[in-house]
Design a protein around this motif. Sequence first.
Motif, short mmCIF file in Angstrom:
data_model
loop_
_atom_site.label_atom_id
_atom_site.label_comp_id
_atom_site.label_asym_id
_atom_site.label_seq_id
_atom_site.Cartn_x
_atom_site.Cartn_y
_atom_site.Cartn_z
N MET A 1 0.83 -1.21 0.00
CA MET A 1 0.00 0.00 0.00
C MET A 1 0.87 1.25 0.00
O MET A 1 0.58 2.21 -0.74
CB MET A 1 -0.93 -0.01 1.22
N ASN A 2 1.89 1.28 0.83
CA ASN A 2 2.78 2.43 0.84
C ASN A 2 3.52 2.59 -0.48
O ASN A 2 3.82 3.71 -0.91
CB ASN A 2 3.78 2.29 1.99
N GLN A 3 3.80 1.46 -1.14
CA GLN A 3 4.46 1.53 -2.44
C GLN A 3 3.56 2.18 -3.48
O GLN A 3 4.03 2.95 -4.34
CB GLN A 3 4.88 0.13 -2.89
N VAL A 4 2.28 1.91 -3.40
CA VAL A 4 1.33 2.53 -4.35
C VAL A 4 1.28 4.04 -4.12
O VAL A 4 1.34 4.84 -5.07
CB VAL A 4 -0.07 1.91 -4.19
N ALA A 5 1.19 4.44 -2.85
CA ALA A 5 1.13 5.87 -2.55
C ALA A 5 2.43 6.57 -2.95
O ALA A 5 2.42 7.69 -3.47
CB ALA A 5 0.85 6.07 -1.07
N GLN A 6 3.57 5.89 -2.70
CA GLN A 6 4.86 6.48 -3.06
C GLN A 6 5.01 6.60 -4.57
O GLN A 6 5.56 7.60 -5.09
CB GLN A 6 5.98 5.61 -2.49
N PHE A 7 4.49 5.61 -5.32
CA PHE A 7 4.57 5.64 -6.78
C PHE A 7 3.75 6.81 -7.35
O PHE A 7 4.20 7.52 -8.26
CB PHE A 7 4.07 4.31 -7.35
N ILE A 8 2.57 7.03 -6.81
CA ILE A 8 1.73 8.14 -7.29
C ILE A 8 2.35 9.49 -6.89
O ILE A 8 2.31 10.48 -7.64
CB ILE A 8 0.31 8.00 -6.73
N LEU A 9 2.94 9.53 -5.69
CA LEU A 9 3.54 10.77 -5.20
C LEU A 9 4.74 11.18 -6.05
O LEU A 9 4.96 12.38 -6.29
CB LEU A 9 3.94 10.60 -3.74
N GLU A 10 5.50 10.19 -6.51
CA GLU A 10 6.65 10.50 -7.35
C GLU A 10 6.23 11.10 -8.70
O GLU A 10 6.98 11.88 -9.29
CB GLU A 10 7.48 9.22 -7.59
N GLY A 11 5.07 10.73 -9.17
CA GLY A 11 4.59 11.27 -10.45
C GLY A 11 3.63 12.43 -10.27
O GLY A 11 2.84 12.71 -11.19
N SER A 12 3.70 13.09 -9.13
CA SER A 12 2.79 14.22 -8.87
C SER A 12 3.55 15.53 -8.92
O SER A 12 4.77 15.59 -8.70
CB SER A 12 2.14 14.05 -7.48
N LYS A 13 2.84 16.57 -9.22
CA LYS A 13 3.39 17.94 -9.27
C LYS A 13 2.48 18.84 -8.47
O LYS A 13 1.28 18.95 -8.78
CB LYS A 13 3.51 18.42 -10.71
N ASP A 14 3.04 19.43 -7.42
CA ASP A 14 2.26 20.26 -6.50
C ASP A 14 1.10 19.47 -5.88
O ASP A 14 -0.01 20.00 -5.68
CB ASP A 14 1.73 21.51 -7.21
N GLY A 15 1.39 18.17 -5.59
CA GLY A 15 0.37 17.33 -4.94
C GLY A 15 -0.68 16.79 -5.88
O GLY A 15 -1.62 16.13 -5.42
N LYS A 16 -0.55 17.03 -7.18
CA LYS A 16 -1.55 16.55 -8.14
C LYS A 16 -0.89 15.54 -9.06
O LYS A 16 0.08 15.88 -9.74
CB LYS A 16 -2.12 17.71 -8.93
N PRO A 17 -1.40 14.30 -9.10
CA PRO A 17 -0.79 13.28 -9.95
C PRO A 17 -0.87 13.66 -11.42
O PRO A 17 -1.81 14.33 -11.87
CB PRO A 17 -1.62 12.02 -9.66
N SER A 18 0.15 13.23 -12.15
CA SER A 18 0.15 13.49 -13.59
C SER A 18 -0.90 12.64 -14.28
O SER A 18 -1.40 11.66 -13.72
CB SER A 18 1.54 13.20 -14.16
#
Length: 279
Positions: A1-18
Amino acid sequence: MNQVAQFILEGSKDGKPSKGRYKEAQLKFNISRATVFRLWAAAKKQQKNGDVIHLVSGKTTRLHRKYIELDLTLLVNMECTKRGSIRRLAQGLGASKTTVGRWVKTGKIRAHTSAIKPDLTATNKLLRLRFSLQSLELDRILNVIKFKDMHNTVHIDEKWFYITKGTHRYYLAPGEPEPYRSRKSKKFIGKIMFICAVTRPLIAENGEVLFDGKIEIFPFIEKVPAKRNSRNRNAGTLETKPIESITKEVYKAWLINEDCPDSRLSSVRFRSPARMAQL
């Protein structure tokens, strides 16, 4: 679960996923789209509160009771008299009846039905061997040894019956008097022994039954004169009474006596060598 959140966070800009980040997370971790949204929503909530993103599964794990292992040493050392039922076996093994039943079903415990074996002496074994050898004959046409057809052998067996029953049901007409039966004792009702004689049936080649093999059933009775007068008969009248004590002498004399009810039994060949040993 943390890996999913970390993966989305890495592809986010200003807290908004790409764009397409949710789809990439769905394919990478092989989860549903709803699960991706739920995990990201929980991560954003923790981030908004200023906490470190750490997702914990809310699924509760069910604890199963540990299965009891069968102690074969305890089973073998247990007396056989204490292993006659699942209940007693469970008490001796310190397990539940369900557990013991599962062991029996899976084959860890083998069920066995014990039958009493004949306790033969050396004389009994010798008589059985002699009886078996006497049942053989030589076929001079085919020059082979085979068993006799036993057409001239009479098989006998006996059975005890109570003269009457303690209680008996009758169906009577309305107003018909009830039958009256009396005995000196209800617990000790007299018995009579019958002997049955049969032999091998004779059947013709066309299927016609020449002899069915049934000779007769004979009771062990005797004619005894009445000792005194009564309202039923006079003294000296012959009465038919069962022979209550059947000893081997009585049995043998009944078979070979010239007054035997059927002369065909004067030379009986027993089917059981044990009976021959008794006589």
